[in-house]
Design a protein around this motif. Structure first.
Motif: not given
Length: 226
Positions: A49, A51, A70, A76, A78, A89, A91, A204, A208-209, A211-212
Motif C-alpha cells: 500500500r 497511499d 485528491t 492504492i 503498487s 497497481r 485501486v 484513477i 495515483i500520480d 498520491c506518489e
C-alpha cells in the motif's frame, strides 16, 4: 478514511494515451487487502500500500499550507517489476462512497481495478484476465511449485464474481470484454458507457500520480524535520 467532499473527473489531455496503460476491473467476494494478498501469492508480486494515511495527509496539508486532497481518496497498492519493465497497481474503489450510479452500472458493480503500466501492459492484462476468468485443472504430473501456483490462481478465480478487461489504446474505438460481443457495436449508448468508464480510469491514473507526488513530499518533509 474520509470521504471526499466533491468528486471531479480529471480527463487525460488529447496528446496523452493509454498505449502503455491497461486496466482490469473486477468484482470479488474479497476485501481489498485480501484480494491484493491473493494476487501477491498467485502471481508472485509484492504489492504494497502506498497511499497516505489521514494523519500523513493532514500533516502534509499543514506543512504545505495547502490542501493535499485528491479527486478520489482510495487505497492504492503498487509493485514494480524491474526485470519485466512493468508496474502493477491495484485501486480499491470499494471505498468510493458516492460512486455515481451511471459509473457503477457501467462497471457492472466492479470495484477493484488493476492497472498495468509498461510496454507489455496489454500482454500482462490478458494473461491475468485469461487466468482469472476460470479455474483450470491441475496437472498431477507437474512439479509441486507449479501445482501450488495453479492452486493459488484457482483459489482467487473462485472468488471472482465479474471480470472485464479494457483497452483504450485507441480512444476512438476502445475494446473491452464487456462489449466485444455486443450487437450495439459502438452505438451512442455504448460510446456513452465507454466514455463514462474512461473518465473514471483517467481519474484513477491522476489519483495515483498525485498520491506518489504527495508521498515524495511527505518523505522530504519528514526527513527535514528529523
Amino acid at each position: 478514511m474520509a470521504a471526499p467532499k466533491k468528486t471531479k473527473i480529471m480527463l487525460l489531455d488529447e496528446e496523452d494515451s493509454y498505449e502503455e496503460v491497461a486496466f482490469l476491473a473486477c468484482r470479488t467476494t474479497l476485501r481489498g487487502f485480501q484480494f491484493v494478498s491473493a494476487l501477491n501469492k498467485c502471481a508472485h508480486l509484492n504489492l504494497h500500500r502506498i497511499d497516505l494515511s489521514e494523519d500523513e495527509s493532514d500533516m502534509l496539508s499543514m506543512s504545505l499550507d495547502a490542501p493535499s486532497e485528491t479527486a478520489l481518496r482510495l487505497p492504492i497498492y503498487s509493485y514494480r517489476d524491474d526485470s519485466a519493465g512493468i508496474t502493477y497497481r491495484v485501486v480499491d474503489a470499494w471505498y468510493y462512497p458516492n460512486m455515481p450510479e451511471a459509473l457503477s452500472t457501467a462497471l457492472q458493480g466492479c470495484d477493484k481495478v488493476i492497472v498495468f503500466y509498461g510496454m507489455s501492459a496489454y500482454e500482462q492484462q490478458m494473461m491475468f484476465y485469461e487466468r482469472l476468468r476460470q479455474t483450470r485443472p491441475i496437472d498431477p504430473e507437474s512439479d509441486p511449485a507449479q501445482q501450488n501456483d495453479e492452486a493459488a490462481w484457482n483459489a482467487l478465480s473462485n472468488e471472482i464474481i465479474d471480470l472485464n478487461y479494457f483497452d483504450y489504446s485507441d480512444r476512438e474505438f476502445p475494446k473491452s470484454s464487456q462489449w466485444q460481443a455486443s450487437v450495439e457495436a459502438y452505438s451512442p449508448r455504448l460510446r456513452k458507457m465507454a466514455a463514462t468508464i474512461e473518465r473514471f480510469f483517467a481519474d484513477i491514473v491522476y489519483m495515483i500520480d498525485e498520491c506518489e507526488d504527495s508521498r515524495t513530499q511527505y518523505r522530504r518533509l519528514s526527513n527535514a524535520s528529523s
